[in-house]
Design a protein around this motif. Structure first.
Motif, short mmCIF file in Angstrom:
data_model
loop_
_atom_site.label_atom_id
_atom_site.label_comp_id
_atom_site.label_asym_id
_atom_site.label_seq_id
_atom_site.Cartn_x
_atom_site.Cartn_y
_atom_site.Cartn_z
N ASP A 81 13.42 2.25 -16.45
CA ASP A 81 13.07 3.11 -17.59
C ASP A 81 11.59 3.47 -17.61
N GLU A 82 10.74 2.57 -17.10
CA GLU A 82 9.31 2.86 -17.07
C GLU A 82 8.95 3.92 -16.04
N TYR A 83 9.84 4.14 -15.06
CA TYR A 83 9.54 5.12 -14.02
C TYR A 83 9.91 6.54 -14.42
N VAL A 84 9.75 6.86 -15.68
CA VAL A 84 9.80 8.27 -16.08
C VAL A 84 8.46 8.92 -15.77
N PHE A 85 7.48 8.07 -15.42
CA PHE A 85 6.12 8.51 -15.13
C PHE A 85 5.55 7.54 -14.09
N PRO A 86 4.74 7.99 -13.12
CA PRO A 86 4.17 7.08 -12.11
C PRO A 86 3.01 6.27 -12.70
N TYR A 87 3.33 5.29 -13.52
CA TYR A 87 2.34 4.61 -14.35
C TYR A 87 1.27 3.85 -13.57
N HIS A 88 1.55 3.39 -12.35
CA HIS A 88 0.50 2.70 -11.60
C HIS A 88 -0.68 3.61 -11.28
N TRP A 89 -0.43 4.89 -11.19
CA TRP A 89 -1.46 5.85 -10.80
C TRP A 89 -2.47 6.11 -11.90
N VAL A 90 -2.22 5.68 -13.12
CA VAL A 90 -3.14 5.95 -14.22
C VAL A 90 -3.74 4.68 -14.81
N ILE A 91 -3.50 3.54 -14.18
CA ILE A 91 -4.09 2.30 -14.67
C ILE A 91 -5.59 2.34 -14.44
N GLN A 92 -6.34 2.10 -15.49
CA GLN A 92 -7.80 2.10 -15.40
C GLN A 92 -8.30 0.71 -15.05
N LYS A 93 -9.20 0.64 -14.08
CA LYS A 93 -9.71 -0.65 -13.59
C LYS A 93 -10.40 -1.47 -14.68
N ASN A 94 -11.00 -0.82 -15.64
CA ASN A 94 -11.78 -1.52 -16.66
C ASN A 94 -10.97 -1.94 -17.88
N THR A 95 -9.65 -1.89 -17.80
CA THR A 95 -8.79 -2.37 -18.88
C THR A 95 -8.24 -3.74 -18.51
N LYS A 101 -5.13 -4.69 -18.30
CA LYS A 101 -4.07 -4.48 -17.31
C LYS A 101 -4.66 -4.10 -15.95
N GLY A 102 -5.67 -3.27 -15.96
CA GLY A 102 -6.30 -2.85 -14.72
C GLY A 102 -6.98 -3.99 -13.98
N VAL A 103 -7.64 -4.87 -14.74
CA VAL A 103 -8.29 -6.02 -14.11
C VAL A 103 -7.24 -6.88 -13.41
N PHE A 159 -4.05 -5.95 -12.35
CA PHE A 159 -3.45 -5.23 -11.22
C PHE A 159 -4.40 -5.12 -10.04
N PHE A 160 -5.61 -4.66 -10.29
CA PHE A 160 -6.54 -4.44 -9.19
C PHE A 160 -6.96 -5.75 -8.54
N SER A 161 -7.02 -6.84 -9.31
CA SER A 161 -7.39 -8.12 -8.69
C SER A 161 -6.30 -8.57 -7.73
N TYR A 162 -5.03 -8.38 -8.07
CA TYR A 162 -3.94 -8.71 -7.14
C TYR A 162 -4.05 -7.86 -5.88
N TRP A 163 -4.20 -6.56 -6.05
CA TRP A 163 -4.26 -5.65 -4.91
C TRP A 163 -5.47 -5.94 -4.03
N GLU A 164 -6.63 -6.14 -4.65
CA GLU A 164 -7.84 -6.40 -3.87
C GLU A 164 -7.73 -7.71 -3.10
N ARG A 165 -7.20 -8.75 -3.71
CA ARG A 165 -7.06 -10.03 -3.03
C ARG A 165 -6.06 -9.91 -1.88
N ALA A 166 -4.98 -9.19 -2.09
CA ALA A 166 -3.99 -8.99 -1.02
C ALA A 166 -4.63 -8.27 0.17
N MET A 167 -5.45 -7.27 -0.10
CA MET A 167 -6.13 -6.53 0.97
C MET A 167 -7.11 -7.44 1.72
N GLU A 168 -7.82 -8.29 0.99
CA GLU A 168 -8.74 -9.23 1.64
C GLU A 168 -7.97 -10.16 2.59
N LEU A 169 -6.85 -10.69 2.11
CA LEU A 169 -6.05 -11.62 2.92
C LEU A 169 -5.48 -10.95 4.17
N ALA A 170 -5.20 -9.65 4.07
CA ALA A 170 -4.61 -8.93 5.19
C ALA A 170 -5.60 -8.75 6.33
#
Length: 169
Positions: free
Chosen positions: A18-32, A34-36, A38-49
């Motif tokens: 139901d949440e995918y009526v809109f691509p919500y990940h694309w509008v998450i702001q890093k300074n919120t 939720k953004g902190v 989400f981006f911390s998970y993604w950034e850490r995953a990229m570091e580990l890779a």
């Protein structure tokens, strides 16, 4: 079309869809807040890779393709897989260069040892408990020997989310 693996959906999966009526990940702001998170998970995953250049990468549970696009920008050949047609439609529009595949993590349509790196960021909390062993086995099956499997999942310390089957310790 609906594949056999979607003949059932948990209430959590329905809520996610139901949440995918809109691509919500694309509008998450890093300074919120939720953004902190989400981006911390993604950034850490990229570091580990590590170096992603020219690597064959699977984004397992790619959703709307936001993270897959980030990985592709690092020079990887990215395939994103998800069970949500709706999310994949957004990914196809917003993340050119990424190959998107409609499938369940429990039945991946790839040959053995296909990927150098597999990301599954913030996905396993959406996978029903009964499907998790098969999904994990499938991820290991398509991972090349010596490859990296990077999984992130929300902590039990985070607030309840009705889209999630559970949070993890």
């Amino acid at each position: 079309f609906m594949a056999d693996f979607l003949s059932y959906r948990t209430e959590h999966q329905v809520h996610q869809e139901d949440e995918y009526v809109f691509p919500y990940h694309w509008v998450i702001q890093k300074n919120t807040r939720k953004g902190v998170v989400f981006f911390s998970y993604w950034e850490r995953a990229m570091e580990l890779a590590g170096d992603l250049h020219e690597k064959q990468v699977l984004d397992a549970g790619c959703g709307d393709g936001f993270f897959a696009r980030l990985v592709g920008q690092k020079g990887a050949h990215v395939t994103g897989v998800d069970y949500s047609d709706r999310a994949l439609m957004f990914g196809k529009l917003l993340a050119p260069g990424v190959t998107f595949v409609y499938a369940s993590l429990a039945t991946l349509p790839f040959p053995d040892a296909t990927f150098d790196i597999i990301f599954s960021t913030e996905v396993f909390e959406h996978v029903p408990l009964a499907d998790r062993p098969r999904a994990a086995a499938e991820l290991f099956r398509v991972l090349r020997p010596g490859g990296k499997l990077i999984i992130t999942a929300p902590s039990v310390l985070l607030p309840y989310n009705p889209k999630h089957e559970e949070h993890f310790t």
